[in-house]
Design a protein around this motif. Structure first.
Motif, PDB file in Angstrom:
ATOM      1  N   ALA A  18       0.816  -1.219   0.000  1.00 55.34           N
ATOM      2  CA  ALA A  18       0.000   0.000   0.000  1.00 55.34           C
ATOM      3  C   ALA A  18       0.847   1.266   0.000  1.00 55.34           C
ATOM      4  N   THR A  19       1.985   1.255   0.677  1.00 57.79           N
ATOM      5  CA  THR A  19       2.800   2.465   0.808  1.00 57.79           C
ATOM      6  C   THR A  19       3.819   2.642  -0.317  1.00 57.79           C
ATOM      7  N   ALA A  20       3.967   1.670  -1.208  1.00 59.46           N
ATOM      8  CA  ALA A  20       4.888   1.822  -2.338  1.00 59.46           C
ATOM      9  C   ALA A  20       4.408   2.964  -3.224  1.00 59.46           C
ATOM     10  N   SER A  21       5.293   3.881  -3.550  1.00 53.03           N
ATOM     11  CA  SER A  21       4.902   5.073  -4.310  1.00 53.03           C
ATOM     12  C   SER A  21       5.064   4.909  -5.820  1.00 53.03           C
ATOM     13  N   THR A  22       5.754   3.883  -6.272  1.00 56.36           N
ATOM     14  CA  THR A  22       5.936   3.637  -7.710  1.00 56.36           C
ATOM     15  C   THR A  22       5.351   2.278  -8.067  1.00 56.36           C
ATOM     16  N   VAL A  23       4.989   2.135  -9.325  1.00 48.64           N
ATOM     17  CA  VAL A  23       4.398   0.880  -9.787  1.00 48.64           C
ATOM     18  C   VAL A  23       5.393  -0.283  -9.693  1.00 48.64           C
ATOM     19  N   PRO A  24       6.679  -0.130 -10.077  1.00 49.41           N
ATOM     20  CA  PRO A  24       7.618  -1.246  -9.908  1.00 49.41           C
ATOM     21  C   PRO A  24       7.751  -1.709  -8.459  1.00 49.41           C
ATOM     22  N   GLU A  25       7.785  -0.766  -7.518  1.00 48.03           N
ATOM     23  CA  GLU A  25       7.853  -1.156  -6.108  1.00 48.03           C
ATOM     24  C   GLU A  25       6.603  -1.915  -5.696  1.00 48.03           C
ATOM     25  N   PHE A  26       5.467  -1.471  -6.179  1.00 44.76           N
ATOM     26  CA  PHE A  26       4.199  -2.141  -5.861  1.00 44.76           C
ATOM     27  C   PHE A  26       4.186  -3.560  -6.419  1.00 44.76           C
ATOM     28  N   GLU A  27       4.644  -3.736  -7.642  1.00 47.31           N
ATOM     29  CA  GLU A  27       4.642  -5.064  -8.257  1.00 47.31           C
ATOM     30  C   GLU A  27       5.602  -6.012  -7.537  1.00 47.31           C
ATOM     31  N   ARG A  28       6.729  -5.508  -7.086  1.00 47.53           N
ATOM     32  CA  ARG A  28       7.655  -6.354  -6.338  1.00 47.53           C
ATOM     33  C   ARG A  28       7.046  -6.785  -5.006  1.00 47.53           C
ATOM     34  N   ALA A  29       6.369  -5.848  -4.341  1.00 50.10           N
ATOM     35  CA  ALA A  29       5.738  -6.184  -3.060  1.00 50.10           C
ATOM     36  C   ALA A  29       4.612  -7.205  -3.251  1.00 50.10           C
ATOM     37  N   MET A  30       3.833  -7.060  -4.313  1.00 50.31           N
ATOM     38  CA  MET A  30       2.762  -8.013  -4.590  1.00 50.31           C
ATOM     39  C   MET A  30       3.328  -9.388  -4.943  1.00 50.31           C
ATOM     40  N   LYS A  31       4.468  -9.413  -5.632  1.00 43.19           N
ATOM     41  CA  LYS A  31       5.116 -10.686  -5.963  1.00 43.19           C
ATOM     42  C   LYS A  31       5.574 -11.406  -4.699  1.00 43.19           C
ATOM     43  N   ASN A  32       6.139 -10.670  -3.763  1.00 40.10           N
ATOM     44  CA  ASN A  32       6.563 -11.277  -2.495  1.00 40.10           C
ATOM     45  C   ASN A  32       5.365 -11.831  -1.722  1.00 40.10           C
ATOM     46  N   LEU A  33       4.236 -11.107  -1.782  1.00 41.39           N
ATOM     47  CA  LEU A  33       3.038 -11.595  -1.112  1.00 41.39           C
ATOM     48  C   LEU A  33       2.517 -12.873  -1.774  1.00 41.39           C
ATOM     49  N   LYS A  34       2.592 -12.939  -3.086  1.00 43.99           N
ATOM     50  CA  LYS A  34       2.132 -14.128  -3.812  1.00 43.99           C
ATOM     51  C   LYS A  34       2.958 -15.351  -3.446  1.00 43.99           C
ATOM     52  N   GLU A  35       4.269 -15.155  -3.286  1.00 41.64           N
ATOM     53  CA  GLU A  35       5.131 -16.263  -2.889  1.00 41.64           C
ATOM     54  C   GLU A  35       4.836 -16.710  -1.463  1.00 41.64           C
ATOM     55  N   PHE A  36       4.354 -15.777  -0.640  1.00 37.05           N
ATOM     56  CA  PHE A  36       4.062 -16.102   0.750  1.00 37.05           C
ATOM     57  C   PHE A  36       2.700 -16.778   0.889  1.00 37.05           C
ATOM     58  N   ASN A  37       1.686 -16.236   0.197  1.00 37.85           N
ATOM     59  CA  ASN A  37       0.337 -16.801   0.266  1.00 37.85           C
ATOM     60  C   ASN A  37      -0.421 -16.414  -1.005  1.00 37.85           C
ATOM     61  N   LYS A  38      -0.734 -17.399  -1.844  1.00 37.55           N
ATOM     62  CA  LYS A  38      -1.403 -17.132  -3.121  1.00 37.55           C
ATOM     63  C   LYS A  38      -2.846 -16.665  -2.927  1.00 37.55           C
ATOM     64  N   ASP A  39      -3.545 -17.235  -1.958  1.00 36.89           N
ATOM     65  CA  ASP A  39      -4.943 -16.837  -1.733  1.00 36.89           C
ATOM     66  C   ASP A  39      -5.040 -15.387  -1.277  1.00 36.89           C
ATOM     67  N   CYS A  40      -4.155 -14.981  -0.389  1.00 40.37           N
ATOM     68  CA  CYS A  40      -4.159 -13.587   0.075  1.00 40.37           C
ATOM     69  C   CYS A  40      -3.805 -12.643  -1.073  1.00 40.37           C
ATOM     70  N   HIS A  41      -2.863 -13.049  -1.905  1.00 36.79           N
ATOM     71  CA  HIS A  41      -2.479 -12.228  -3.057  1.00 36.79           C
ATOM     72  C   HIS A  41      -3.652 -12.066  -4.019  1.00 36.79           C
ATOM     73  N   LYS A  42      -4.388 -13.148  -4.259  1.00 34.54           N
ATOM     74  CA  LYS A  42      -5.541 -13.068  -5.165  1.00 34.54           C
ATOM     75  C   LYS A  42      -6.626 -12.155  -4.604  1.00 34.54           C
ATOM     76  N   TYR A  43      -6.821 -12.199  -3.288  1.00 42.97           N
ATOM     77  CA  TYR A  43      -7.815 -11.321  -2.659  1.00 42.97           C
ATOM     78  C   TYR A  43      -7.479  -9.849  -2.903  1.00 42.97           C
ATOM     79  N   LEU A  44      -6.217  -9.471  -2.704  1.00 46.08           N
ATOM     80  CA  LEU A  44      -5.809  -8.087  -2.914  1.00 46.08           C
ATOM     81  C   LEU A  44      -5.756  -7.729  -4.394  1.00 46.08           C
ATOM     82  N   ASP A  45      -5.367  -8.678  -5.220  1.00 47.21           N
ATOM     83  CA  ASP A  45      -5.241  -8.406  -6.647  1.00 47.21           C
ATOM     84  C   ASP A  45      -6.592  -8.144  -7.302  1.00 47.21           C
ATOM     85  N   ASP A  46      -7.667  -8.671  -6.711  1.00 47.67           N
ATOM     86  CA  ASP A  46      -9.006  -8.437  -7.260  1.00 47.67           C
ATOM     87  C   ASP A  46      -9.525  -7.034  -6.952  1.00 47.67           C
ATOM     88  N   ILE A  47      -8.911  -6.333  -6.013  1.00 44.42           N
ATOM     89  CA  ILE A  47      -9.320  -4.969  -5.667  1.00 44.42           C
ATOM     90  C   ILE A  47      -8.485  -3.986  -6.492  1.00 44.42           C
TER      91      ILE A  47
END
Length: 307
Positions: A18-47
């Motif tokens: 949420a606090t990443a100010s650039t799109v590349p930073e946001f995508e890297r953070a979302m990738k780390n979340l996906k590796e940690f938990n795919k279901d949680c990543h899908k929940y956030l990715d749908d918003i």
């Protein structure tokens, strides 16, 4: 998200995205979340991220606020007016706004700086961080800023943009921009127009200026006259108008109460349509009544004697 994936680890992943100010930073953070938990990543990715991630903010609102604290504060003060009638509730809100505006006007009188107290506090931290950066001028309106941890961003004064996007989103120059302003001042270049004092604070968006803050609170809530409350009497209120004595329909010409509309009844036979005076069998019925009463008394006396 808190109901399904609770805990500090999930909270840190969420705030990193949420606090990443650039799109590349946001995508890297979302990738780390996906590796940690795919279901949680899908929940956030749908918003849609424009609703909750700074990296997708347009900057039109000139704010990077992610929480609804401002709404919660207002809701906290107005919660006592919810269960009241609509007029009373609106009066409660009006009085609260009157007191709120007066308090802000008091704070405005105490502050004489260029920026608002909040912006002044934030900008002091940014200026402190900017002193640790190095700047390289490209010969145009673009600068290269190098950080202590190997970060390297480009600042463009022509478009008023920085690669970190914080200046674009918030309207407050980031540490990279302030470092460039320090470089301009060190080379005897004009930091800002001479009529503005040449201070870095003039690069902030007008919403953070004291002048704008004063204009915002030039309109105040006016007091309202309210009539005293009238205590209602007991019982159901009457709807018909009370008539005066001279206009009453129950007064006859000789001043006595009229019996107009009252249905007559004879007390002899309990017949309607006439009274005792107009009853044709008045005497006979009266005699029969007395005889019947006497006979009944005689029978009762004999019965008592036998007993």
């Amino acid at each position: 998200m808190k109901k399904k994936w609770n805990g500090k680890v999930y909270k840190n992943h969420l705030w990193t995205c949420a606090t990443a100010s650039t799109v590349p930073e946001f995508e890297r953070a979302m990738k780390n979340l996906k590796e940690f938990n795919k279901d949680c990543h899908k929940y956030l990715d749908d918003i849609p991220p424009r609703h909750w991630a700074r990296s997708h903010f347009t900057g039109r609102a000139v704010s990077d606020v992610l929480l609804n604290n401002m709404c919660e504060v207002l809701n906290r003060w107005l919660v006592d007016a919810r269960d009241k009638p609509i007029i009373t509730s609106l009066e409660y809100v009006r009085e609260y706004l009157m007191k709120r505006i007066v308090n802000v006007l008091g704070n405005i009188k105490k502050h004489n700086g260029i920026l608002t107290p909040y912006a002044t506090k934030q900008f002091e931290v940014i200026k402190k961080d900017a002193s640790k950066l190095t700047v390289l001028w490209s010969g145009s309106q673009q600068y290269q800023v190098n950080g202590l941890h190997g970060e390297q961003v480009v600042v463009d004064f022509g478009t008023r943009e920085c690669a970190c996007r914080r200046w674009e989103i918030t309207g407050i120059p980031c540490k990279h921009v302030v470092a460039c302003l320090y470089n301009l001042a060190a080379n005897d270049d004009q930091v800002s127009p001479p009529d503005q004092g040449g201070a870095p604070e003039h690069w902030l968006h007008p919403v953070y200026k004291m002048e704008t803050w004063r204009k915002t609170y030039t309109f105040t809530m006016k007091p309202v006259n309210v009539p005293p409350r009238i205590r209602a009497t007991a019982g159901r209120p009457k709807k018909n108008r009370k008539k005066g004595l001279e206009e009453s329909d129950n007064i006859s010409k000789d001043g006595r109460l009229s019996k107009k509309g009252v249905q007559m009844q004879s007390s002899y036979y309990r017949e309607f349509g006439h009274n005792n005076r107009g009853c044709t069998n008045g005497g006979t019925s009266k005699k029969r009544t007395s005889e019947a009463g006497g006979s009944g008394s005689a029978k009762k006396s004999k019965k008592d004697a036998r007993a």
